[in-house]
Scaffold this motif. Structure first.
Motif, mmCIF file in Angstrom:
data_model
loop_
_atom_site.group_PDB
_atom_site.id
_atom_site.type_symbol
_atom_site.label_atom_id
_atom_site.label_comp_id
_atom_site.label_asym_id
_atom_site.label_seq_id
_atom_site.Cartn_x
_atom_site.Cartn_y
_atom_site.Cartn_z
ATOM 1 N N TYR A 39 0.884 -1.424 -0.010
ATOM 2 C CA TYR A 39 0.039 0.050 -0.092
ATOM 3 C C TYR A 39 0.820 1.359 -0.064
ATOM 4 O O TYR A 39 0.716 2.040 0.813
ATOM 5 C CB TYR A 39 -0.806 0.007 1.224
ATOM 6 N N PHE A 47 -5.360 -0.943 -5.465
ATOM 7 C CA PHE A 47 -6.403 -1.653 -4.736
ATOM 8 C C PHE A 47 -7.942 -1.257 -5.025
ATOM 9 O O PHE A 47 -8.667 -1.961 -5.102
ATOM 10 C CB PHE A 47 -6.092 -2.002 -2.966
ATOM 11 N N ILE A 50 -8.964 -2.635 -7.849
ATOM 12 C CA ILE A 50 -9.564 -4.153 -7.735
ATOM 13 C C ILE A 50 -10.981 -4.232 -7.235
ATOM 14 O O ILE A 50 -11.708 -4.934 -7.610
ATOM 15 C CB ILE A 50 -8.508 -4.809 -6.713
ATOM 16 N N TYR A 56 -13.947 -9.388 -8.488
ATOM 17 C CA TYR A 56 -13.598 -9.148 -7.008
ATOM 18 C C TYR A 56 -15.020 -8.790 -6.450
ATOM 19 O O TYR A 56 -15.314 -7.550 -6.477
ATOM 20 C CB TYR A 56 -12.663 -7.971 -6.871
ATOM 21 N N LEU A 58 -16.148 -9.052 -3.396
ATOM 22 C CA LEU A 58 -15.956 -8.686 -1.914
ATOM 23 C C LEU A 58 -16.901 -7.370 -1.738
ATOM 24 O O LEU A 58 -17.550 -7.415 -0.909
ATOM 25 C CB LEU A 58 -14.807 -8.801 -1.156
ATOM 26 N N SER A 168 -13.243 -7.106 5.016
ATOM 27 C CA SER A 168 -12.449 -8.410 5.438
ATOM 28 C C SER A 168 -11.118 -8.128 5.573
ATOM 29 O O SER A 168 -10.157 -8.927 5.516
ATOM 30 C CB SER A 168 -12.697 -9.624 3.985
ATOM 31 N N SER A 169 -10.852 -7.060 6.131
ATOM 32 C CA SER A 169 -9.384 -6.516 6.303
ATOM 33 C C SER A 169 -8.687 -7.688 7.282
ATOM 34 O O SER A 169 -7.696 -7.783 7.502
ATOM 35 C CB SER A 169 -9.193 -5.460 6.807
ATOM 36 N N ASN A 172 -6.390 -10.670 6.300
ATOM 37 C CA ASN A 172 -5.072 -10.543 5.777
ATOM 38 C C ASN A 172 -4.061 -10.605 6.787
ATOM 39 O O ASN A 172 -2.959 -10.426 6.818
ATOM 40 C CB ASN A 172 -4.951 -9.198 5.251
ATOM 41 N N TYR A 212 -8.856 -13.168 -7.085
ATOM 42 C CA TYR A 212 -7.600 -12.897 -6.838
ATOM 43 C C TYR A 212 -6.440 -13.118 -8.209
ATOM 44 O O TYR A 212 -5.166 -12.978 -7.926
ATOM 45 C CB TYR A 212 -7.008 -13.570 -5.594
ATOM 46 N N THR A 219 -4.915 -7.318 -10.337
ATOM 47 C CA THR A 219 -4.426 -8.214 -9.179
ATOM 48 C C THR A 219 -2.895 -8.292 -9.438
ATOM 49 O O THR A 219 -2.079 -8.141 -8.493
ATOM 50 C CB THR A 219 -5.188 -9.311 -8.703
ATOM 51 N N PHE A 222 -0.867 -5.177 -8.789
ATOM 52 C CA PHE A 222 -0.935 -5.030 -7.354
ATOM 53 C C PHE A 222 0.037 -5.911 -6.570
ATOM 54 O O PHE A 222 1.096 -5.346 -5.891
ATOM 55 C CB PHE A 222 -2.331 -5.153 -6.964
ATOM 56 N N MET A 258 -1.248 -15.392 -2.074
ATOM 57 C CA MET A 258 -0.977 -14.734 -3.198
ATOM 58 C C MET A 258 0.868 -14.892 -3.120
ATOM 59 O O MET A 258 1.494 -14.669 -2.174
ATOM 60 C CB MET A 258 -1.047 -13.172 -3.510
ATOM 61 N N GLU A 288 1.068 -12.474 0.291
ATOM 62 C CA GLU A 288 -0.460 -12.406 1.088
ATOM 63 C C GLU A 288 -1.169 -13.352 1.437
ATOM 64 O O GLU A 288 -1.254 -14.517 0.559
ATOM 65 C CB GLU A 288 -1.263 -11.245 0.289
ATOM 66 N N SER A 290 -5.085 -14.343 2.518
ATOM 67 C CA SER A 290 -6.630 -13.626 2.682
ATOM 68 C C SER A 290 -7.427 -14.979 3.334
ATOM 69 O O SER A 290 -7.707 -15.718 2.279
ATOM 70 C CB SER A 290 -7.107 -13.021 1.547
HETATM 71 C C1 AVI Z 1 -7.635 -5.654 1.807
HETATM 72 N N1 AVI Z 1 -7.846 -6.852 1.711
HETATM 73 C C2 AVI Z 1 -9.022 -7.220 2.312
HETATM 74 C C3 AVI Z 1 -7.690 -7.556 0.366
HETATM 75 C C4 AVI Z 1 -8.273 -9.199 0.205
HETATM 76 O O1 AVI Z 1 -9.001 -9.509 -0.610
HETATM 77 O O2 AVI Z 1 -7.609 -9.542 1.106
HETATM 78 C C5 AVI Z 1 -6.287 -7.370 -0.516
HETATM 79 C C6 AVI Z 1 -6.393 -7.619 -1.726
HETATM 80 N N2 AVI Z 1 -5.485 -8.766 -2.327
HETATM 81 C C7 AVI Z 1 -5.677 -8.995 -3.392
HETATM 82 N N3 AVI Z 1 -6.922 -8.282 -3.908
HETATM 83 C C8 AVI Z 1 -7.252 -7.842 -2.703
#
Ligand code: AVI
Length: 329
Positions: A39, A47, A50, A56, A58, A168-169, A172, A212, A219, A222, A258, A288, A290
């Motif tokens: 970030y 992001f 995304i 995506y 979410l 959904s932070s 991570n 993802y 992504t 990112f 990831m 990462e 998630s």
């Molecule tokens: C910020 N977080 C909730 C995202 C996630 O979905 O885990 C970060 C992200 N990584 C890849 N795409 C989005």
């Protein structure tokens, strides 16, 4: 994030938060980099992109839950005796989805204070301007702070606190860190105060993987942006084209991972850290996790952190969960 105690023996060049993270991560086996490194300005912009991708789901799904149930959520948070609320958000960013909830609080009690906490100042400043212009009755106090290492005081202003941790932070963070974070929140509020937690749910693997690994490759950009950041801030020699973006579902740990996979055997220099890093062909940097949650797992996590689940909202496909929990005594 790697612990401070393990950074004490690092070379001087690595004694900054980014430097120590990169040094420890790239000298570990397997190689890792913490997701907070994504970030920088460009990473935050990517992001945001995304969150608008068709794959995506979410952000869109959580926003849909708020759009449909905001009044109900706010009424439930004030139960049993229509208590006036003060709102606090961890990792607020631009607080775009939060507006739906703030509107509901303003409808219910006229005025509301909103403490918006985030590590970056500019989205908070933008959020304050926009929210106070668009929602009469809301006063926004921005606080620039890294809540992941402790939330400090959370003022009640004589009202019941409603702490939002959405998007959904929480997913991570490693499970132990996630638990500590919620315990820290619990320690800063009073019995009867409320936590609203938004988390992504376990679902079909292909849906998760697409979210993802999108077709427009945002992504991928990112993920690779972390290499660009290391090049810029630590004089690294990464060629992002020699790494491949990989998203994997880890069933055992119930998480999307990831990675950046080296396409060839190569050596990268990070001059700012006095470091040479060797990669075998196919070796990855794990960038990462998630985590995806079942309802049972959320209930357990909340309970261990000192909260009792009172309500839960989801979408028609049951892809995302919004959980309201009360701080116990
Ligand atoms: C910020 N977080 C909730 C995202 C996630 O979905 O885990 C970060 C992200 N990584 C890849 N795409 C989005």
């Amino acid at each position: 994030m790697h612990s401070l105690s393990s950074t004490l023996a690092l070379p001087e060049a690595a004694q900054t938060p980014v430097g120590s993270e990169v040094y420890i991560g790239l000298t570990s086996r397997p190689k890792t980099l913490s997701p907070w490194l994504f970030y920088d300005e460009e990473g935050s912009r990517l992001f945001e992109k995304i969150t608008e991708l068709p794959e995506y789901y979410l952000t869109r799904t959580e926003r849909g839950i708020f759009a449909r149930h905001a009044d109900e959520i706010i009424a439930a948070a004030g139960q049993p005796s229509a208590q006036p609320l003060t709102m606090i958000e961890l990792g607020a960013g631009t607080a775009a989805k939060t507006s739906l909830l703030l509107e509901a609080v303003a409808r219910r009690q006229g005025k509301v204070d909103f403490l918006a906490i985030d590590v970056s100042e500019s989205p908070l400043t933008a959020a304050k301007g926009r929210i106070e212009r668009e929602i009469p009755g809301v006063t926004v106090t921005p606080r620039v702070a890294d809540y992941t290492t402790g939330v400090a005081d959370l003022p009640a202003n004589g009202k019941r606190r409603l702490v939002l941790y959405i998007g959904s932070s929480i997913g991570n963070f490693e499970p132990a860190h996630a638990l500590n974070l919620l315990r820290d929140v619990r320690a800063r509020i009073s019995p009867g105060d409320q936590l609203l937690l938004g988390v992504d749910r376990v679902k079909e693997r292909s849906v998760l993987l697409r979210a993802y690994d999108d077709d427009a490759r945002v992504t991928e950009a990112f993920n690779k942006n972390v290499l660009v950041r290391i090049n810029r801030e630590l004089s690294g020699s990464f060629n992002p084209r020699l790494f491949r973006h990989r998203a994997r579902w880890n069933q055992e740990h119930s998480r999307i991972e990831m990675h950046l996979e080296s396409l060839i055997s190569q050596q990268v220099t990070i001059r700012g850290l006095d470091l040479e890093v060797k990669f075998a062909r196919g070796e990855t940097i794990h960038t990462e996790n998630s985590y995806k949650f079942t309802r049972e797992r959320v209930v357990m996590l909340l309970k261990r952190a000192g909260f009792g689940l009172t309500h839960c909202w989801t979408d028609e496909r049951e892809w995302f969960g919004v959980y309201l929990a009360t701080a116990g005594s």
